[in-house]
Design an enzyme around this catalytic site. Structure first.
Site, PDB file in Angstrom:
ATOM      1  N   GLU A 434       0.838  -1.183   0.000  1.00  0.00           N
ATOM      2  CA  GLU A 434       0.000   0.000   0.000  1.00  0.00           C
ATOM      3  C   GLU A 434       0.877   1.238   0.000  1.00  0.00           C
ATOM      4  O   GLU A 434       1.828   1.343   0.769  1.00  0.00           O
ATOM      5  CB  GLU A 434      -0.875  -0.024   1.265  1.00  0.00           C
ATOM      6  CG  GLU A 434      -1.706   1.197   1.448  1.00  0.00           C
ATOM      7  CD  GLU A 434      -1.807   1.616   2.914  1.00  0.00           C
ATOM      8  OE1 GLU A 434      -1.269   0.905   3.791  1.00  0.00           O
ATOM      9  OE2 GLU A 434      -2.407   2.659   3.163  1.00  0.00           O
ATOM     10  N   ASP A 507       0.611  -1.028   6.653  1.00  0.00           N
ATOM     11  CA  ASP A 507       1.016  -0.497   7.947  1.00  0.00           C
ATOM     12  C   ASP A 507       0.193  -1.092   9.084  1.00  0.00           C
ATOM     13  O   ASP A 507      -0.933  -1.534   8.887  1.00  0.00           O
ATOM     14  CB  ASP A 507       0.826   1.026   7.958  1.00  0.00           C
ATOM     15  CG  ASP A 507       1.978   1.715   7.241  1.00  0.00           C
ATOM     16  OD1 ASP A 507       3.075   1.133   7.226  1.00  0.00           O
ATOM     17  OD2 ASP A 507       1.752   2.814   6.699  1.00  0.00           O
ATOM     18  N   ASP A 509      -1.599   0.163  11.261  1.00  0.00           N
ATOM     19  CA  ASP A 509      -2.507   1.175  11.795  1.00  0.00           C
ATOM     20  C   ASP A 509      -3.899   0.973  11.193  1.00  0.00           C
ATOM     21  O   ASP A 509      -4.142  -0.029  10.519  1.00  0.00           O
ATOM     22  CB  ASP A 509      -1.982   2.585  11.505  1.00  0.00           C
ATOM     23  CG  ASP A 509      -1.837   2.830   9.997  1.00  0.00           C
ATOM     24  OD1 ASP A 509      -2.313   1.999   9.208  1.00  0.00           O
ATOM     25  OD2 ASP A 509      -1.243   3.862   9.635  1.00  0.00           O
ATOM     26  N   ASP A 511      -5.526   2.508   8.778  1.00  0.00           N
ATOM     27  CA  ASP A 511      -5.564   2.469   7.312  1.00  0.00           C
ATOM     28  C   ASP A 511      -5.059   1.130   6.798  1.00  0.00           C
ATOM     29  O   ASP A 511      -5.611   0.566   5.856  1.00  0.00           O
ATOM     30  CB  ASP A 511      -4.710   3.600   6.719  1.00  0.00           C
ATOM     31  CG  ASP A 511      -5.369   4.952   6.937  1.00  0.00           C
ATOM     32  OD1 ASP A 511      -6.585   4.967   7.240  1.00  0.00           O
ATOM     33  OD2 ASP A 511      -4.667   5.979   6.824  1.00  0.00           O
TER      34      ASP A 511
END
Ligand code: TTJ
Length: 647
Positions: A434, A507, A509, A511
């Site tokens: 991503e 990641d 997180d 997102d």
């Protein structure tokens, strides 16, 4: 804590006779090869310990003597399971000369002897008993309320540290077990509340009328849930469809038995396109399917075609396929049998062919009757299957036209793919990355001989609401389909797959969790064999960077950070170890990314399993469905825990 227990165990006045030496050897075997008894020593094995203990209380509920079970994660992360059953017997067993309570916790496979439950599980890892949990616990304590007294006993790593004794009076009956998994045995000791809650909710659905509570007392994570379903699997189906628009109000419920076996099925269509089938044998989840699922599918397709012809909803030469009949269907199948055979890669597939016959005959008979008695529902279901059949035909045409236009057959690859040199799919890996900067680092850092990189960014198509024909025209997903090379849906052909390791690198997180969810939704819906075969992985990037002088090391968890930091300091208490948190993949330079996350010699990959189709479907639906509130709530609750998300 362990020192104290060691001390206790030497104080115990206990003579070991011949049979007890065997007992200790039995539990020693468990500690030597824990995986053989609980499947693994990772997070899943850790949670398995709880299910083993709870199984005992559920047996007591099945016998008709227990109505309430509570599972608590204590402040210190240990587990307590409490029930209000009759209490484990505490009297001396004539065969062993030992209290029954002691035998339950020290003799392998002793559990079944006392459980009055009708259907004992054979095969698989279920029902290995309380002694296995005891052997794998740093300490375990049990209190039995029975005959007016509280009886207590304590153990450490399977060995008795406190003989059975009365510690008080009581006016009720029940059993409470508290244990701390042994850090020497498990890779992690951290329980995931959601995992326990989801599993206990399943148990509550499968045992209509049983109340199960889950509680988390860990500071900052306090929460609890109370589960009680009078309607059993009917309510399970309503729950699966809770964020969806049902096609008919009433959940269709069918049950029947033959000899010692019984089967029940609950189903309801919604206005979406996805199929959710959840099946169980003896309350054990069977995500790999098996004979009970086959029996259902066969009967459903037959009944709908016969009904369609009889009601003139289908022309004489017209047919709806099995897939057409299951579009938008949520169904729960639960069977109970005496000698369950669990097969398949993860022992999660039911092999007994008599269950195919039983489920088939129940559904053929009852569903037919239901449709006769509810013609408006019958018409709605047939309409839906016919629409699905037409859409499938349209999708096939769209595929062919895209194929002609983009030259899929010519083997042309998308621009967003940096391919590898190797051609043998078994040796090839593709990283789906991503974001631009992370993809840039990955392209530079990789070993281009066998590692391909596919960059993805931006919002993806909402796969929840899209049919297959839309995906062929989608600029985010189509490159992925093209790159993998195996097609989608009905036409998916795993023999054409170009990589046997498909690694999602996002990641740690919210997102990242979002994009992982999107990709997994897509694989789950359109390329499910990829997940079933274990070809899909999640990369595990490090969370911390530790620097002391010229030495740099990374850590993948807080516990590891603390351990490495202590190691780096060594005997020098004044040494400064600088600790930084990695904010995202994009921050790592190509070399760092290779060293920590991509080098097969050093990296950790987490294999994505199909172990909970319902949970997956729920997250996907909530994230991408029409209701905004549940989506917001999910993002808010998961923002903090996104790192631990376990699909
Ligand atoms: C067996 O038959 C005689 C009366 O008691 C029955 C029994 O053992 N019931 C029982 C066991 N209820 N609950 C348990 C139990 C609960 C926990 C939390 C853990 C274990 C190992 C057993």
């Amino acid at each position: 804590m362990s020192d104290e227990l060691e001390l206790n165990s030497t104080q115990v006045d206990h003579e070991y006779g011949g049979s007890e030496i065997q007992v200790l050897e039995g539990l020693e075997a468990v500690r030597k090869r824990p995986g053989m008894y609980i499947g693994s020593t990772s997070e899943s094995g850790l949670h398995h310990l709880v299910y083993e203990i709870v199984d005992n209380s559920i047996d007591e509920a099945l016998a008709g003597y227990c109505t309430d079970i509570t599972v608590t994660i204590n402040r210190d992360g240990t587990i307590t399971v409490t029930d209000n059953g009759r209490g484990i017997p505490v009297d001396i067993q004539p065969q062993t000369g030992r209290p029954a309570l002691e035998v339950v916790f020290t003799v392998l496979h002793a559990g079944g002897k006392f459980g009055g439950g009708g259907y004992k599980v054979s095969g698989g890892l279920h029902g290995v008993g309380a002694s296995v949990v005891n052997a794998l616990s740093e300490w375990l304590e049990v209190q039995v309320h029975k005959n007016g007294f509280i009886h207590e006993m304590k153990f450490s790593r399977g060995k008795i540290t406190q003989e059975i004794r009365v510690v008080g009076r009581t006016d009720h009956t029940g059993t409470t077990v508290t244990f701390k998994p042994d850090p020497d045995m498990f890779e992690t000791l951290e329980y995931n509340y959601e995992t326990l809650h989801t599993r206990m909710r399943e148990e509550a659905f499968l045992n209509a009328g049983l109340r199960i509570q889950t509680v988390d007392l860990r500071p900052g994570q306090e929460q609890e849930d109370d589960m009680y379903y009078e309607g059993g699997i009917r309510e399970f189906v309503s729950f699966i469809n809770r964020h969806k628009e049902p096609l008919h109000q009433e959940v269709i419920y069918m049950a029947g038995s033959r000899g010692d076996s019984m089967a029940e099925v609950a189903m309801q269509y919604n206005d979406g396109y996805n199929e959710v089938m959840v099946s169980f044998a003896n309350n054990v989840h069977t995500p790999e399917g098996g004979m009970h699922e086959e029996g259902f599918r066969r009967a459903l397709t037959n009944v709908l075609n016969t009904y369609g012809h009889r009601m003139k909803l289908l022309k004489d030469d017209e047919k709806v396929s099995g897939d057409d009949c299951r579009e938008g269907l949520s169904v729960v199948i639960s069977v109970k049998l005496t000698e369950a055979q669990f097969e398949g890669q993860t022992k999660a597939k039911l092999g007994n062919s008599e269950m195919r016959t039983l489920v088939n005959s129940i559904v053929s008979d009852r569903l037919n009757t239901f449709l006769e008695e509810n013609p408006s529902v019958g018409r709605a279901i047939l309409d839906k299957a016919i629409t699905a059949s037409r859409a499938r035909e349209a999708a096939r045409k769209a595929r062919e036209s895209v194929r002609r236009k983009t030259g899929l057959e010519s083997g042309q690859m998308p621009d967003k793919l940096q391919d590898c040199n190797e051609r043998d799919p078994a040796l090839c890996e593709i990283y789906i990355v991503e974001g631009d900067s992370a993809a840039g680092s990955a392209i530079q850092g990789r070993d281009s001989r066998f590692q391909a990189i596919l960059a993805m960014w931006g919002k993806m198509l909402n796969v929840e609401k899209a049919r297959a024909d839309k995906i062929y025209g989608n600029d985010k997903l189509y490159p992925l389909v093209l790159g993998l090379g195996a097609g989608i849906g009905d036409e998916f052909n795993i023999a054409k797959l170009r990589y046997h390791k498909i690694i999602i690198m996002a990641d740690a997180d919210v997102d990242g969790a979002h994009i992982r969810t999107l990709l997994l939704t897509f694989f789950f819906r359109y390329m499910r064999p990829l997940i079933e075969r274990g070809y899909v992985y999640s990369a595990v990037p490090p969370l911390f960077k530790l620097t002391r002088g010229k030495t740099v090391r990374v850590a993948y968890s807080e516990a590891e950070r603390d351990r490495i930091s202590a190691e780096m300091r060594g005997d020098n208490p004044n040494a400064k170890v600088e600790i930084n948190r990695f904010k995202g993949l994009g921050e790592m330079d190509p070399h760092e990314l290779w060293e920590t996350t991509m080098d097969p010699e050093k990296r950790t990959l987490r294999r994505i399993t199909l172990d909970d189709a319902v949970a997956a479907d729920q997250i996907f639906t909530v994230l991408m469905g029409e209701e905004v509130e549940p989506r917001k709530a999910w993002i808010e609750t998961n923002a903090r825990y996104a790192v631990n998300l376990d699909y």
